[in-house]
Design a protein around this motif. Sequence first.
Motif, PDB file in Angstrom:
ATOM      1  N   VAL A 189       0.858  -1.197  -0.080  1.00  0.00           N
ATOM      2  CA  VAL A 189       0.101   0.170   0.052  1.00  0.00           C
ATOM      3  C   VAL A 189       0.834   1.355  -0.125  1.00  0.00           C
ATOM      4  CG1 VAL A 189      -1.748   1.238   1.300  1.00  0.00           C
ATOM      5  CG2 VAL A 189      -1.664  -1.143   1.171  1.00  0.00           C
ATOM      6  N   ILE A 190       0.887   2.019  -1.088  1.00  0.00           N
ATOM      7  CA  ILE A 190       1.688   3.054  -1.312  1.00  0.00           C
ATOM      8  C   ILE A 190       0.664   4.554  -1.075  1.00  0.00           C
ATOM      9  CG2 ILE A 190       3.159   4.454  -2.794  1.00  0.00           C
ATOM     10  CD1 ILE A 190       3.938   1.579  -2.008  1.00  0.00           C
ATOM     11  N   GLN A 191       1.171   5.305  -0.255  1.00  0.00           N
ATOM     12  CA  GLN A 191       0.202   6.690  -0.161  1.00  0.00           C
ATOM     13  C   GLN A 191       0.271   7.493  -1.180  1.00  0.00           C
ATOM     14  OE1 GLN A 191      -1.542   6.962   2.740  1.00  0.00           O
ATOM     15  NE2 GLN A 191      -0.948   4.907   3.233  1.00  0.00           N
ATOM     16  N   ALA A 192      -0.835   8.042  -1.601  1.00  0.00           N
ATOM     17  CA  ALA A 192      -0.688   8.818  -2.810  1.00  0.00           C
ATOM     18  C   ALA A 192       0.265  10.263  -2.794  1.00  0.00           C
ATOM     19  CB  ALA A 192      -2.206   9.266  -2.987  1.00  0.00           C
ATOM     20  N   ALA A 193       0.354  10.582  -1.305  1.00  0.00           N
ATOM     21  CA  ALA A 193       1.099  11.658  -1.153  1.00  0.00           C
ATOM     22  C   ALA A 193       2.648  11.364  -1.595  1.00  0.00           C
ATOM     23  CB  ALA A 193       1.262  11.973   0.374  1.00  0.00           C
ATOM     24  N   ASP A 194       2.953  10.030  -1.650  1.00  0.00           N
ATOM     25  CA  ASP A 194       4.192   9.671  -2.062  1.00  0.00           C
ATOM     26  C   ASP A 194       4.303   9.412  -3.489  1.00  0.00           C
ATOM     27  OD1 ASP A 194       5.293   9.399   0.221  1.00  0.00           O
ATOM     28  OD2 ASP A 194       4.693   7.263   0.537  1.00  0.00           O
ATOM     29  N   LEU A 195       3.485   9.694  -4.350  1.00  0.00           N
ATOM     30  CA  LEU A 195       3.361   9.819  -5.775  1.00  0.00           C
ATOM     31  C   LEU A 195       2.268  10.961  -6.072  1.00  0.00           C
ATOM     32  CD1 LEU A 195       2.671   5.908  -6.556  1.00  0.00           C
ATOM     33  CD2 LEU A 195       4.607   7.121  -6.817  1.00  0.00           C
ATOM     34  N   GLN A 196       1.136  11.024  -6.699  1.00  0.00           N
ATOM     35  CA  GLN A 196       0.359  11.970  -7.019  1.00  0.00           C
ATOM     36  C   GLN A 196      -0.951  11.277  -6.976  1.00  0.00           C
ATOM     37  OE1 GLN A 196       0.792  14.785 -10.321  1.00  0.00           O
ATOM     38  NE2 GLN A 196       2.811  13.914 -10.605  1.00  0.00           N
ATOM     39  N   LYS A 200      -4.113   9.879 -10.014  1.00  0.00           N
ATOM     40  CA  LYS A 200      -3.381   9.453 -10.905  1.00  0.00           C
ATOM     41  C   LYS A 200      -3.722   7.883 -11.097  1.00  0.00           C
ATOM     42  CE  LYS A 200      -0.828  12.911 -12.450  1.00  0.00           C
ATOM     43  NZ  LYS A 200      -0.618  13.591 -13.583  1.00  0.00           N
ATOM     44  N   GLU A 201      -2.956   7.119 -12.248  1.00  0.00           N
ATOM     45  CA  GLU A 201      -3.033   5.767 -12.004  1.00  0.00           C
ATOM     46  C   GLU A 201      -1.684   5.262 -12.474  1.00  0.00           C
ATOM     47  OE1 GLU A 201      -6.099   4.656 -15.022  1.00  0.00           O
ATOM     48  OE2 GLU A 201      -4.579   4.738 -16.716  1.00  0.00           O
ATOM     49  N   LEU A 202      -1.000   3.978 -12.037  1.00  0.00           N
ATOM     50  CA  LEU A 202      -0.183   3.474 -12.342  1.00  0.00           C
ATOM     51  C   LEU A 202      -0.496   2.176 -13.415  1.00  0.00           C
ATOM     52  CD1 LEU A 202       1.257   2.733  -8.728  1.00  0.00           C
ATOM     53  CD2 LEU A 202       2.080   4.375 -10.249  1.00  0.00           C
ATOM     54  N   ARG A 203       0.038   2.653 -14.543  1.00  0.00           N
ATOM     55  CA  ARG A 203      -0.203   1.756 -15.774  1.00  0.00           C
ATOM     56  C   ARG A 203       1.028   0.648 -15.881  1.00  0.00           C
ATOM     57  NH1 ARG A 203      -2.006   5.311 -20.608  1.00  0.00           N
ATOM     58  NH2 ARG A 203      -3.492   5.765 -19.107  1.00  0.00           N
ATOM     59  N   GLU A 242      -7.195   5.207  -4.906  1.00  0.00           N
ATOM     60  CA  GLU A 242      -8.424   5.101  -4.106  1.00  0.00           C
ATOM     61  C   GLU A 242      -8.222   5.696  -2.671  1.00  0.00           C
ATOM     62  OE1 GLU A 242     -10.202   1.395  -4.925  1.00  0.00           O
ATOM     63  OE2 GLU A 242     -10.385   1.549  -7.004  1.00  0.00           O
ATOM     64  N   ASN A 243      -9.227   6.567  -2.391  1.00  0.00           N
ATOM     65  CA  ASN A 243      -9.001   6.904  -0.897  1.00  0.00           C
ATOM     66  C   ASN A 243      -7.610   7.466  -0.223  1.00  0.00           C
ATOM     67  OD1 ASN A 243     -11.746   6.623  -0.476  1.00  0.00           O
ATOM     68  ND2 ASN A 243     -11.223   4.330  -0.362  1.00  0.00           N
ATOM     69  N   GLY A 244      -6.944   8.145  -1.610  1.00  0.00           N
ATOM     70  CA  GLY A 244      -5.436   8.488  -1.052  1.00  0.00           C
ATOM     71  C   GLY A 244      -4.502   7.123  -0.940  1.00  0.00           C
ATOM     72  N   GLU A 245      -4.597   6.307  -1.684  1.00  0.00           N
ATOM     73  CA  GLU A 245      -3.666   5.028  -1.777  1.00  0.00           C
ATOM     74  C   GLU A 245      -3.598   4.350  -2.965  1.00  0.00           C
ATOM     75  OE1 GLU A 245      -4.435   3.585   3.102  1.00  0.00           O
ATOM     76  OE2 GLU A 245      -5.249   2.519   1.242  1.00  0.00           O
ATOM     77  N   TYR A 246      -2.566   3.952  -3.201  1.00  0.00           N
ATOM     78  CA  TYR A 246      -2.353   2.806  -4.313  1.00  0.00           C
ATOM     79  C   TYR A 246      -1.995   1.504  -3.853  1.00  0.00           C
ATOM     80  CZ  TYR A 246      -1.727   7.046  -7.529  1.00  0.00           C
ATOM     81  OH  TYR A 246      -1.996   8.141  -8.059  1.00  0.00           O
TER      82      TYR A 246
END
Length: 504
Positions: free
Chosen positions: A423-430, A433-436, A447-451
């Motif tokens: 579980v990666i916090q969206a704050a560590d990425l953006q 967005k989405e990881l493709r 989703e809900n600030g997490e990947y």
Amino acid sequence: MGKKILAFLLVPFLLFYAFPASADKKEERVWEEEIVYSLMIDKFNNGDPANDRVHEADEAGFEGGDFKGITAKLDYLQEMGFTTILLSPVFQNDSGGFHGEAVTDFYKTEEHFGSTEDLKKLVEEAHRRKMKVMLEFPVDRVAEAHPWNSNPETKDWIKAGADNGGSEWNKGLPVINLENEEVRAYLIEAAKWWMDETQVDGFSLQYLDNVPSDFIKAFTSEVKSFKKGSYLIGAVNEGSRKELAELEAAGLDGIKDIQLNKPMRDAFSKIDASSSALLDNWKENVSAYDQPSLFPAYLDDKNTVRYTRDMVDQKQFPGSRWKLALFYLYTQPQVPIVFYGSEIAVNGGGPPDNVPLMSFWAKEELIEFIGRLAEIRSQHPALTHGTMELLYEKDGMLVFKREYQDDTIVVAINNTSEDQTAVIQAADLQDGKELRGLYGTDMVRSENGEYKIIVDREMTEIYDLVDKSSYNIPFIIALFAVFGFFIVFMYAAWKRGKKHNMRP
């Protein structure tokens, strides 16, 4: 009428291909964008049996590999995405000098490898494929049979009775006196001669542990002035980061990272092994070196036990182990160097057991795997120029981020015995967005600030951080409009044809 219909049929396809596509010409590659295949000439491929028996008494160790054999396999190397070939020393050697380390003449090729013309042809064919060629250049020792040892005028070109380390390949050979200005000038001129004569793209200076840094500085300065854009790297048997930093300051493009070698081998030779030491190594490199991404990373070479041996000792299947290790090698920040035979998981102990004759039985699946990794690395500047940041690590489940300008790549490697979720916090990425997936087809949306990244056991994925997928409304409208016009045109043509046929 037929030509008009064909023209209208082509319109949708021309419209499709007219949408965003970069036509910019890619600039000349720089060192950190290279992917290097290192090989021992004599052990790679026999392209000319005529040079296998040059002198019957001098055949110990020679197995037939030569320049023509390498030329014949350039397409094989290009298919796997290698951009630079690093050759073992090409110079004329003493009896049994299949490894190239026992030099007897710095201005002649070893006869078993072929002629200077053969080498020139190899470089020419490599360049035609936009590949570079580098040569290992021994600057610390020569063969006992080298004329410097018997010529009174060059007696002080050799250190009397010296033995300052060396390797298994050159241990006990006479040590070159690099304090002597004449021998320095000789070696530098020889390097420039080979560049001019064969158009090679650079050199790798081996065993620099006891080579004076001012000689390295003079060598790099003169060679780079002689041929702009040439590559010069170095290697040591052992050394601290402080010592490697001194070599970097002497002007080398990079020094093989011996500090990274063991952590990489340890991390992927067995399952459920922590990967934290890999990121720790990178942090230390960032602190120690001006340009750490220029330091080549490698899993094994001619001076080490084969990496496959580590896997076998751990009772692991080399196929899956090698895939994980190569995946990391190609996605970490430093220049990847792959030693010949890694693509077929060559096994072997220390020298010379680690350099068997190459067998080209690699499965197409593994060649495609390596080629796809190379393609992804070359397409994303974040993988060749970007920063590296740890996002998640637990007992072998590793997730890290590579970032350069507007290119963000996330790498996930599951080196564990179970499927894993990171579980990666969206704050560590953006957020938003989405990881493709670039290697596979996975897609992860925030989703809900997490990947939530889910990776199967002993599997991997590379993700591109992009905007969330959405329909391209203008394109869809334009496409339907074109097809609408096409249908109207076809109907009008049909009506016109029908009227024409009804005329008496």
